[in-house]
Structure formats: structure tokens, C-alpha cells
Design a protein around this motif. Structure first.
Motif, PDB file in Angstrom:
ATOM      1  N   ARG A  29       0.828  -1.203   0.000  1.00  0.00           N
ATOM      2  CA  ARG A  29       0.000   0.000   0.000  1.00  0.00           C
ATOM      3  C   ARG A  29       0.862   1.253   0.000  1.00  0.00           C
ATOM      4  N   GLU A  30       0.184   2.354  -0.283  1.00  0.00           N
ATOM      5  CA  GLU A  30       0.834   3.666  -0.275  1.00  0.00           C
ATOM      6  C   GLU A  30       0.955   4.155   1.162  1.00  0.00           C
ATOM      7  N   LYS A  31       2.118   4.692   1.499  1.00  0.00           N
ATOM      8  CA  LYS A  31       2.334   5.262   2.824  1.00  0.00           C
ATOM      9  C   LYS A  31       3.157   6.532   2.672  1.00  0.00           C
ATOM     10  N   SER A  32       2.958   7.413   3.613  1.00  0.00           N
ATOM     11  CA  SER A  32       3.726   8.653   3.660  1.00  0.00           C
ATOM     12  C   SER A  32       4.330   8.772   5.049  1.00  0.00           C
ATOM     13  N   PHE A  33       5.638   8.993   5.106  1.00  0.00           N
ATOM     14  CA  PHE A  33       6.325   9.152   6.375  1.00  0.00           C
ATOM     15  C   PHE A  33       6.911  10.554   6.476  1.00  0.00           C
ATOM     16  N   TYR A  34       6.718  11.186   7.622  1.00  0.00           N
ATOM     17  CA  TYR A  34       7.317  12.489   7.928  1.00  0.00           C
ATOM     18  C   TYR A  34       7.001  13.552   6.882  1.00  0.00           C
ATOM     19  N   GLY A  35       5.789  13.543   6.367  1.00  0.00           N
ATOM     20  CA  GLY A  35       5.347  14.561   5.440  1.00  0.00           C
ATOM     21  C   GLY A  35       5.861  14.420   4.016  1.00  0.00           C
ATOM     22  N   GLU A  36       6.650  13.368   3.749  1.00  0.00           N
ATOM     23  CA  GLU A  36       7.129  13.158   2.380  1.00  0.00           C
ATOM     24  C   GLU A  36       5.998  12.632   1.505  1.00  0.00           C
ATOM     25  N   GLU A  37       6.200  12.733   0.199  1.00  0.00           N
ATOM     26  CA  GLU A  37       5.215  12.228  -0.756  1.00  0.00           C
ATOM     27  C   GLU A  37       5.016  10.728  -0.547  1.00  0.00           C
ATOM     28  N   ALA A  38       3.788  10.277  -0.650  1.00  0.00           N
ATOM     29  CA  ALA A  38       3.471   8.863  -0.445  1.00  0.00           C
ATOM     30  C   ALA A  38       4.149   8.006  -1.509  1.00  0.00           C
ATOM     31  N   SER A  39       4.612   6.846  -1.070  1.00  0.00           N
ATOM     32  CA  SER A  39       5.159   5.871  -2.007  1.00  0.00           C
ATOM     33  C   SER A  39       4.671   4.486  -1.582  1.00  0.00           C
ATOM     34  N   SER A  40       4.847   3.532  -2.450  1.00  0.00           N
ATOM     35  CA  SER A  40       4.322   2.195  -2.227  1.00  0.00           C
ATOM     36  C   SER A  40       5.295   1.364  -1.387  1.00  0.00           C
ATOM     37  N   PHE A  41       4.745   0.679  -0.371  1.00  0.00           N
ATOM     38  CA  PHE A  41       5.526  -0.177   0.518  1.00  0.00           C
ATOM     39  C   PHE A  41       4.905  -1.554   0.579  1.00  0.00           C
ATOM     40  N   ALA A  42       5.759  -2.551   0.756  1.00  0.00           N
ATOM     41  CA  ALA A  42       5.290  -3.914   1.001  1.00  0.00           C
ATOM     42  C   ALA A  42       5.548  -4.235   2.468  1.00  0.00           C
ATOM     43  N   LYS A  43       4.533  -4.760   3.125  1.00  0.00           N
ATOM     44  CA  LYS A  43       4.658  -5.192   4.511  1.00  0.00           C
ATOM     45  C   LYS A  43       4.877  -6.705   4.487  1.00  0.00           C
ATOM     46  N   LEU A  44       6.037  -7.151   4.996  1.00  0.00           N
ATOM     47  CA  LEU A  44       6.422  -8.550   4.957  1.00  0.00           C
ATOM     48  C   LEU A  44       6.546  -9.090   6.374  1.00  0.00           C
ATOM     49  N   TYR A  45       6.077 -10.318   6.584  1.00  0.00           N
ATOM     50  CA  TYR A  45       6.176 -10.944   7.898  1.00  0.00           C
ATOM     51  C   TYR A  45       7.009 -12.215   7.796  1.00  0.00           C
ATOM     52  N   PHE A  46       8.003 -12.342   8.692  1.00  0.00           N
ATOM     53  CA  PHE A  46       8.892 -13.498   8.741  1.00  0.00           C
ATOM     54  C   PHE A  46       8.637 -14.237  10.054  1.00  0.00           C
ATOM     55  N   GLU A  47       7.958 -15.377   9.953  1.00  0.00           N
ATOM     56  CA  GLU A  47       7.502 -16.108  11.130  1.00  0.00           C
ATOM     57  C   GLU A  47       8.650 -16.581  12.015  1.00  0.00           C
ATOM     58  N   ARG A  48       9.715 -17.142  11.408  1.00  0.00           N
ATOM     59  CA  ARG A  48      10.808 -17.690  12.217  1.00  0.00           C
ATOM     60  C   ARG A  48      11.387 -16.649  13.164  1.00  0.00           C
ATOM     61  N   ASP A  49      11.564 -15.426  12.680  1.00  0.00           N
ATOM     62  CA  ASP A  49      12.123 -14.341  13.496  1.00  0.00           C
ATOM     63  C   ASP A  49      11.045 -13.501  14.171  1.00  0.00           C
ATOM     64  N   ASP A  50       9.763 -13.808  13.916  1.00  0.00           N
ATOM     65  CA  ASP A  50       8.639 -12.999  14.396  1.00  0.00           C
ATOM     66  C   ASP A  50       8.918 -11.523  14.095  1.00  0.00           C
ATOM     67  N   LEU A  51       9.180 -11.258  12.826  1.00  0.00           N
ATOM     68  CA  LEU A  51       9.629  -9.944  12.375  1.00  0.00           C
ATOM     69  C   LEU A  51       8.748  -9.433  11.239  1.00  0.00           C
ATOM     70  N   THR A  52       8.368  -8.169  11.325  1.00  0.00           N
ATOM     71  CA  THR A  52       7.644  -7.507  10.250  1.00  0.00           C
ATOM     72  C   THR A  52       8.539  -6.423   9.670  1.00  0.00           C
ATOM     73  N   LEU A  53       8.686  -6.424   8.356  1.00  0.00           N
ATOM     74  CA  LEU A  53       9.472  -5.409   7.657  1.00  0.00           C
ATOM     75  C   LEU A  53       8.573  -4.627   6.710  1.00  0.00           C
ATOM     76  N   MET A  54       8.802  -3.345   6.646  1.00  0.00           N
ATOM     77  CA  MET A  54       8.162  -2.499   5.636  1.00  0.00           C
ATOM     78  C   MET A  54       9.254  -2.129   4.648  1.00  0.00           C
ATOM     79  N   LEU A  55       9.110  -2.579   3.409  1.00  0.00           N
ATOM     80  CA  LEU A  55      10.111  -2.288   2.381  1.00  0.00           C
ATOM     81  C   LEU A  55       9.510  -1.420   1.295  1.00  0.00           C
ATOM     82  N   PRO A  56      10.232  -0.368   0.903  1.00  0.00           N
ATOM     83  CA  PRO A  56       9.761   0.415  -0.237  1.00  0.00           C
ATOM     84  C   PRO A  56       9.716  -0.468  -1.487  1.00  0.00           C
TER      85      PRO A  56
END
Length: 165
Positions: A29-56
Motif C-alpha cells: 500500500r501507499e504510505k507517507s512518512f514524515y510529510g514526504e510524498e506517499a510511495s508504495s511499501f510492502a509489509k512482509l512478515y517473517f515467522e521464524r524471526d517474528d519480524l515484520t518489515l516495511m520495504l519500499p
């Protein structure tokens, strides 16, 4: 509009990350951080590490790849069984080479790390960094094989142990 992606992912797809193994795309989905123009990010979940990453979206091609196919997983196990390489006797050289092999994200390369370090382990010759690389390469291979061959992690680990001798 962002550049066209080489890796085509959708919500629910599996991806491989060179440090965290197999994960799942939770959303794009599109996200905007710190007032910058919105860009598309993928939210990924890694079960083994119980980790969520947001990658542009623009970094997906450099960071993740599609998991290997079941055909490639079987080929990996066959190549692992046949591989006769030896680890460097110099621990610093070995550690650098092993880290580079793991970081490249190629399961065929970290399978060699795994087998070489299993050999050293059987000789009681592992250093602390070797143990870390053995654990990391094992976890990455188990994740990938379990996903690609539709096996449990324990079944994938057994296949890996059998192939490494």
C-alpha cells in the motif's frame, strides 16, 4: 508512479529475504512518512524471526526474491550430496567467504557453507563465527526447502541432514 518491479508480488505471496528466510507479503500500500510524498511499501512478515518489515517497492528487487521451485529444491539437495568442497583452514578467510555466500541470497551457495561447516563441526573445529554461520545457513535452507517442497521444518531439516551426509 514507481518503476516496474522485476519481482512481482501480491498479498499472500511468499518471498525470501537473505537474512530472515521465507516470509509472507501481508500488504502492499501507499504510505507517507514524515510529510514526504506517499510511495508504495510492502509489509512482509517473517515467522521464524517474528519480524515484520516495511520495504519500499523500489527496494524489493534488491532485497527479496521469489522462493526456489520444488525442482530447484531437489536439485539443491542433489548438489549438496555431491559437493566435495573444503572450508578454508584460515578462520578469517572462511568467515568472510561464508558471510558473502549467505548475503548473496543464493541457496546453492549457502548450502555449500552449510556442508563445509557440518564437516568442521564433525571434527570439533568450529569457531564462534562458524557456529553463527552454520545456524544461519541451516535456518535459511530449512525455510526454503520446507516452503518449496511443502514439508514441515523438521522434515526439511532431515532432508538437509541426509543430503549433507
Amino acid at each position: 508512479m514507481s518503476k516496474e518491479r522485476l519481482i512481482n508480488i501480491r498479498k499472500g505471496d511468499a518471498v525470501h529475504h537473505p537474512q530472515h528466510g521465507i516470509g509472507q507479503v501481508q500488504s502492499i500500500r501507499e504510505k507517507s512518512f514524515y510529510g514526504e510524498e506517499a510511495s508504495s511499501f510492502a509489509k512482509l512478515y517473517f515467522e521464524r524471526d517474528d519480524l515484520t518489515l516495511m520495504l519500499p517497492e523500489t527496494e524489493l528487487d534488491e532485497t527479496v526474491r521469489e522462493p526456489i521451485s520444488s525442482k530447484d529444491a531437489r536439485k539443491l539437495l542433489d548438489e549438496l550430496k555431491a559437493w566435495k568442497g573444503k572450508p578454508s583452514k584460515q578462520w578469517k578467510t572462511r568467515a568472510r567467504a561464508n558471510q558473502a555466500a549467505i548475503d548473496c541470497g543464493d541457496p546453492f551457495e549457502y548450502a555449500k557453507v552449510y556442508k563445509a561447516l557440518c564437516t568442521l563441526e564433525s571434527e570439533n573445529a568450529l569457531r564462534a563465527q562458524d557456529r553463527a554461520h552454520l545456524t544461519q545457513s541451516t535456518n535459511l535452507l530449512v525455510d526454503e526447502l520446507a516452503h518449496s517442497l511443502r514439508k514441515s521444518p523438521d522434515q526439511a531439516r532431515a532432508l538437509l541432514n541426509k543430503a549433507s551426509g
